[in-house]
Write an enzyme that holds these catalytic residues in place. Sequence first.
Site, PDB file in Angstrom:
ATOM      1  N   SER A   1       0.877  -1.180   0.000  1.00 46.63           N
ATOM      2  CA  SER A   1       0.000   0.000   0.000  1.00 46.63           C
ATOM      3  C   SER A   1       0.907   1.221   0.000  1.00 46.63           C
ATOM      4  O   SER A   1       2.081   1.116   0.408  1.00 46.63           O
ATOM      5  CB  SER A   1      -0.846  -0.019   1.282  1.00 46.63           C
ATOM      6  OG  SER A   1      -1.394   1.256   1.549  1.00 46.63           O
TER       7      SER A   1
ATOM      8  N   TYR B   1      -1.171  -0.778  10.556  1.00 48.28           N
ATOM      9  CA  TYR B   1      -1.279  -1.068   9.114  1.00 48.28           C
ATOM     10  C   TYR B   1       0.036  -0.731   8.413  1.00 48.28           C
ATOM     11  O   TYR B   1       0.573  -1.536   7.643  1.00 48.28           O
ATOM     12  CB  TYR B   1      -2.426  -0.245   8.526  1.00 48.28           C
ATOM     13  CG  TYR B   1      -2.761  -0.546   7.078  1.00 48.28           C
ATOM     14  CD1 TYR B   1      -3.253  -1.790   6.688  1.00 48.28           C
ATOM     15  CD2 TYR B   1      -2.614   0.431   6.091  1.00 48.28           C
ATOM     16  CE1 TYR B   1      -3.577  -2.055   5.367  1.00 48.28           C
ATOM     17  CE2 TYR B   1      -2.939   0.170   4.765  1.00 48.28           C
ATOM     18  CZ  TYR B   1      -3.419  -1.071   4.410  1.00 48.28           C
ATOM     19  OH  TYR B   1      -3.750  -1.333   3.092  1.00 48.28           O
TER      20      TYR B   1
HETATM   21  N1  LIG Z   1      -8.756  -0.816  -1.194  1.00 42.40           N
HETATM   22  C1  LIG Z   1      -7.749   0.017  -1.100  1.00 42.40           C
HETATM   23  O1  LIG Z   1      -7.927   1.254  -1.254  1.00 42.40           O
HETATM   24  C2  LIG Z   1      -6.359  -0.502  -0.809  1.00 42.40           C
HETATM   25  C3  LIG Z   1      -5.295   0.403  -0.849  1.00 42.40           C
HETATM   26  C4  LIG Z   1      -4.013  -0.054  -0.581  1.00 42.40           C
HETATM   27  C5  LIG Z   1      -3.788  -1.396  -0.314  1.00 42.40           C
HETATM   28  N2  LIG Z   1      -4.842  -2.256  -0.270  1.00 42.40           N
HETATM   29  C6  LIG Z   1      -4.532  -3.658   0.042  1.00 42.40           C
HETATM   30  O2  LIG Z   1      -5.152  -4.492  -0.929  1.00 42.40           O
HETATM   31  C7  LIG Z   1      -5.455  -5.763  -0.351  1.00 42.40           C
HETATM   32  C8  LIG Z   1      -6.903  -6.134  -0.662  1.00 42.40           C
HETATM   33  O3  LIG Z   1      -7.734  -5.171  -0.008  1.00 42.40           O
HETATM   34  P1  LIG Z   1      -9.239  -4.874  -0.452  1.00 42.40           P
HETATM   35  O4  LIG Z   1      -9.354  -3.423  -0.656  1.00 42.40           O
HETATM   36  O5  LIG Z   1      -9.662  -5.805  -1.509  1.00 42.40           O
HETATM   37  O6  LIG Z   1      -9.978  -5.202   0.933  1.00 42.40           O
HETATM   38  P2  LIG Z   1     -11.265  -6.086   1.255  1.00 42.40           P
HETATM   39  O7  LIG Z   1     -12.305  -5.898   0.209  1.00 42.40           O
HETATM   40  O8  LIG Z   1     -11.586  -5.788   2.668  1.00 42.40           O
HETATM   41  O9  LIG Z   1     -10.716  -7.559   1.106  1.00 42.40           O
HETATM   42  C9  LIG Z   1      -9.796  -8.082   2.014  1.00 42.40           C
HETATM   43  C10 LIG Z   1      -9.525  -9.520   1.668  1.00 42.40           C
HETATM   44  O10 LIG Z   1      -8.638 -10.080   2.645  1.00 42.40           O
HETATM   45  C11 LIG Z   1      -9.235 -11.257   3.173  1.00 42.40           C
HETATM   46  N3  LIG Z   1      -8.948 -11.439   4.600  1.00 42.40           N
HETATM   47  C12 LIG Z   1      -9.103 -10.551   5.618  1.00 42.40           C
HETATM   48  N4  LIG Z   1      -8.828 -11.154   6.785  1.00 42.40           N
HETATM   49  C13 LIG Z   1      -8.508 -12.446   6.486  1.00 42.40           C
HETATM   50  C14 LIG Z   1      -8.144 -13.581   7.256  1.00 42.40           C
HETATM   51  N5  LIG Z   1      -8.085 -13.531   8.602  1.00 42.40           N
HETATM   52  N6  LIG Z   1      -7.875 -14.738   6.617  1.00 42.40           N
HETATM   53  C15 LIG Z   1      -7.971 -14.825   5.264  1.00 42.40           C
HETATM   54  N7  LIG Z   1      -8.313 -13.794   4.481  1.00 42.40           N
HETATM   55  C16 LIG Z   1      -8.580 -12.625   5.090  1.00 42.40           C
HETATM   56  C17 LIG Z   1     -10.724 -11.053   3.012  1.00 42.40           C
HETATM   57  O11 LIG Z   1     -11.344 -12.320   3.025  1.00 42.40           O
HETATM   58  P3  LIG Z   1     -12.844 -12.523   3.632  1.00 42.40           P
HETATM   59  O12 LIG Z   1     -13.567 -11.237   3.313  1.00 42.40           O
HETATM   60  O13 LIG Z   1     -13.362 -13.709   2.889  1.00 42.40           O
HETATM   61  O14 LIG Z   1     -12.678 -12.713   5.069  1.00 42.40           O
HETATM   62  C18 LIG Z   1     -10.800 -10.367   1.665  1.00 42.40           C
HETATM   63  O15 LIG Z   1     -10.750 -11.311   0.633  1.00 42.40           O
HETATM   64  C19 LIG Z   1      -5.143  -5.653   1.136  1.00 42.40           C
HETATM   65  O16 LIG Z   1      -3.884  -6.229   1.410  1.00 42.40           O
HETATM   66  C20 LIG Z   1      -5.098  -4.149   1.364  1.00 42.40           C
HETATM   67  O17 LIG Z   1      -4.280  -3.803   2.455  1.00 42.40           O
HETATM   68  C21 LIG Z   1      -6.109  -1.843  -0.513  1.00 42.40           C
END
Ligand SMILES: NC(=O)c1ccc[n+]([C@@H]2O[C@H](COP(=O)([O-])OP(=O)(O)OC[C@H]3O[C@@H](n4cnc5c(N)ncnc54)[C@H](OP(=O)(O)O)[C@@H]3O)[C@@H](O)[C@H]2O)c1
Length: 263
Positions: free
Chosen positions: A132, A145
Amino acid sequence: MNISGRTALVTGASGGLGQAIARALAGAGAQLVLSGRRGDVLEGLASELGAQVAPADLSDPDAVRSLAAAHADVDILVANAGLPASGRLASFSEEQIDRALDVNLRAPMVLAHALAPAMAARRSGHIVFMSSLSGKAATAGSSIYSATKFGLRGFAGALRAELHGSGVGVSAIFPGFIRDAGMFQDAGVTLPRGTQTKTPGQVASATLRAIERDRGEVDVAPLALKLGATISGIAPELVATVTRRAGGDEVAAQFEAGQLDKR
Ligand SMILES: NC(=O)c1ccc[n+]([C@@H]2O[C@H](COP(=O)([O-])OP(=O)(O)OC[C@H]3O[C@@H](n4cnc5c(N)ncnc54)[C@H](OP(=O)(O)O)[C@@H]3O)[C@@H](O)[C@H]2O)c1
């Protein structure tokens, strides 16, 4: 690496960015193993993409080990699962701190540790870590984070250097604020006026580009945020002051309130 015909394990495939990455990889001809906790969401995506599902709670070391053992021969690992772990340090329990470290940092490290040797033996493979911009610039309300995402950056860079010449590539992706789906969108945060966002599709394209062209680090953010993150590496105090004056504390409070349910 040519993605067509390769196998790929995608963690966090039930989430906003993971679904976009899975669709893009499938579109490029990869055979997918989709992981996450929500089996129903994984099943729906798997039937759309002709993929396998491998539900796992990555905060559980046994589940991480079993996931790696069951898919030890994949060509590509996209370690994308993560939780937002936003909020002031004092608002976290010790258990919540452990979960953030386990899911965001420990699980990607253990999966890479388990899967890289077979890739190196085949002299072919690629590992992607989803960091990120919070892994390049530290702001209020993101101590835990940021610790995990800075950690992933260091791990990815060092592992990339270690595997140089082995046929195994390593990339880290640095998204800024991503709209339409995912943890930022779900939080319902209002950013300071003029702050631009990117889409899950752009994160997915960057991920594919990183694999195909073996890129070490790829930012997915507008120029202003990329510059801020880069300058933060040289002058963190300056960027912290500018961020505070631009309303960073107010934005941090919104993230804490909007993402409490994902701790
Ligand atoms: N969205 C943004 O703006 C953004 C920006 C920078 C970086 N990121 C990074 O991108 C990645 C994906 O984020 P996202 O935006 O897609 O978030 P999200 O929609 O909240 O998805 C998070 C994912 O991680 C999984 N997860 C969470 N806790 C878990 C656990 N205990 N065991 C296994 N899986 C787990 C969730 O699975 P379940 O829902 O099935 O539990 C879900 O598939 C993350 O690493 C995040 O830090 C996102």
